[in-house]
Design a protein around this motif. Structure first.
Motif, PDB file in Angstrom:
ATOM      1  N   GLY A 115       0.790  -1.223   0.000  1.00 17.02           N
ATOM      2  CA  GLY A 115       0.000   0.000   0.000  1.00 17.02           C
ATOM      3  C   GLY A 115       0.820   1.270   0.000  1.00 17.02           C
ATOM      4  N   LEU A 116       2.081   1.199   0.456  1.00 17.70           N
ATOM      5  CA  LEU A 116       2.890   2.411   0.549  1.00 17.70           C
ATOM      6  C   LEU A 116       3.137   3.037  -0.821  1.00 17.70           C
ATOM      7  N   GLY A 117       3.227   2.216  -1.857  1.00 14.86           N
ATOM      8  CA  GLY A 117       3.478   2.754  -3.185  1.00 14.86           C
ATOM      9  C   GLY A 117       2.248   2.784  -4.065  1.00 14.86           C
ATOM     10  N   HIS A 120      -3.404   5.298  -5.460  1.00 12.40           N
ATOM     11  CA  HIS A 120      -4.406   6.099  -4.751  1.00 12.40           C
ATOM     12  C   HIS A 120      -4.416   5.675  -3.289  1.00 12.40           C
ATOM     13  N   ARG A 121      -4.286   6.645  -2.395  1.00  9.85           N
ATOM     14  CA  ARG A 121      -4.223   6.343  -0.966  1.00  9.85           C
ATOM     15  C   ARG A 121      -4.937   7.414  -0.170  1.00  9.85           C
ATOM     16  N   THR A 122      -5.421   7.037   1.015  1.00 10.56           N
ATOM     17  CA  THR A 122      -5.924   7.996   1.996  1.00 10.56           C
ATOM     18  C   THR A 122      -5.300   7.676   3.348  1.00 10.56           C
ATOM     19  N   THR A 144      -7.162   3.784   3.132  1.00  8.92           N
ATOM     20  CA  THR A 144      -7.394   2.927   1.972  1.00  8.92           C
ATOM     21  C   THR A 144      -6.247   3.073   0.979  1.00  8.92           C
ATOM     22  N   ALA A 145      -5.892   1.979   0.333  1.00 10.21           N
ATOM     23  CA  ALA A 145      -4.824   2.013  -0.675  1.00 10.21           C
ATOM     24  C   ALA A 145      -5.177   1.061  -1.802  1.00 10.21           C
TER      25      ALA A 145
END
Length: 312
Positions: A115-117, A120-122, A144-145
């Motif tokens: 998820g770090l890369g 789209h992330r929140t 979220t990712a």
């Protein structure tokens, strides 16, 4: 009689790992320190879990017991500002793998690193709305990712963690490409629709507001879920469909609604929107199972909630 180390519940180890992350992140508030002391004093199992996690504080155990996870996590840490989550995941990997737990317990590390890369992330308490390349609309709930992978043959979203709401748009390509969402348990193919997907630990939740969605678990036959239905699935099976709960999508309006919900589940949902720990005394049946018959609160405003929440 002291419990054997391998009998420490995973949830307790997870709490200890979270406190480890707090103290190793370089900034500890006074209320956090007091809450940690209360947590230690509350149960002997808490102190045993803390001792196990503290034993890896020099990082040697992490590198020895979970070298691949540690290497990936440390590399990711140099690129993003999510130190506390990273430390917690690394601590969990070390104490669980070192104790002979199932490899599946490293899922939190794998999910975090992936998820770090993500495209789209929140962050915690953050919501986002995105218009995708094909005109489809996407809402991301807190923490979220996901990745967006469009090519000539498909429109693909890969959900690493969290909750999304998707409103598909007809594809302009010819022939039209299928719109697919991948979770850790399988694939969901949209059939002209609006639907929500939530990635849980060990299963995926799906709620369909409009149209239809075909679920294909990795190791089970496909099934179509129609508008007004919701279900969940693992890699091996799809649960029976229930009537859709519209309140579960209230987060898109900045609200969190609980109706006839076990308190433990309500606090788990609530904790996704704020840092720190929320919990209740599970030894009390009333506390473990009661929830307001209907409660609606803003999903990003917690003026009355403290670091720990207990039933009075």
């Amino acid at each position: 009689m002291h419990r054997h180390e391998q009998d420490i519940p995973y949830a307790t180890l997870e709490q200890a790992a979270e406190w480890f992350a707090v103290f190793r992140s370089g900034r500890v508030e006074d209320d956090e320190r007091r809450a940690w002391q209360d947590w230690l004093a509350a149960d002997a199992g808490h102190r045993q879990a803390w001792a196990r996690v503290e034993a890896i504080s020099d990082g040697v155990a992490i590198a020895r017991e979970a070298p691949q996870a540690a290497s990936a996590a440390l590399h990711a840490a140099s690129q993003v500002r999510q130190r506390r989550k990273l430390l917690k995941a690394m601590a969990l990997a070390a104490v669980t793998v070192g104790a002979g737990w199932q490899v599946a317990r490293q899922e939190s590390v794998q999910t975090l690193v992936a998820g770090l890369g993500a495209a789209h992330r929140t962050g915690t308490g953050e919501h986002r709305q995105v218009v995708l390349a094909d005109g489809s609309r996407l809402w991301l709930d807190t923490d979220t990712a996901l990745d967006e992978q469009y090519d000539d043959s498909q429109r693909l979203l890969v959900l690493h963690r969290g909750v999304i709401l998707v409103e598909t748009h007809p594809d302009t390509a010819h022939p039209a490409r299928p719109f697919i969402v991948h979770s850790r348990q399988g694939a969901m193919r949209a059939l002209g629709t609006r639907f929500a997907v939530r990635q849980y630990h060990g299963n995926t939740g799906l709620g369909v507001s409009q149209g239809r969605v075909e679920i294909t678990p990795f190791n089970a036959p496909a099934r179509v879920i129609t508008a007004g239905e919701q279900t969940s699935f693992t890699r091996h099976a799809i649960a029976a469909a229930d009537a859709l709960e519209p309140a579960r999508q209230a987060w898109t309006q900045g609200m969190l609604i609980a109706e006839d919900m076990p308190l433990a589940q309500f606090l788990a949902d609530l904790s996704r929107y704020r840092p720190g720990h929320l919990g209740c005394d599970r030894r009390s049946p009333a506390c473990a199972w009661w929830a307001p018959s209907r409660c609606a609160i803003p999903a990003r405003r917690w003026p009355c909630w403290k670091r720990r929440c207990r039933c009075g």
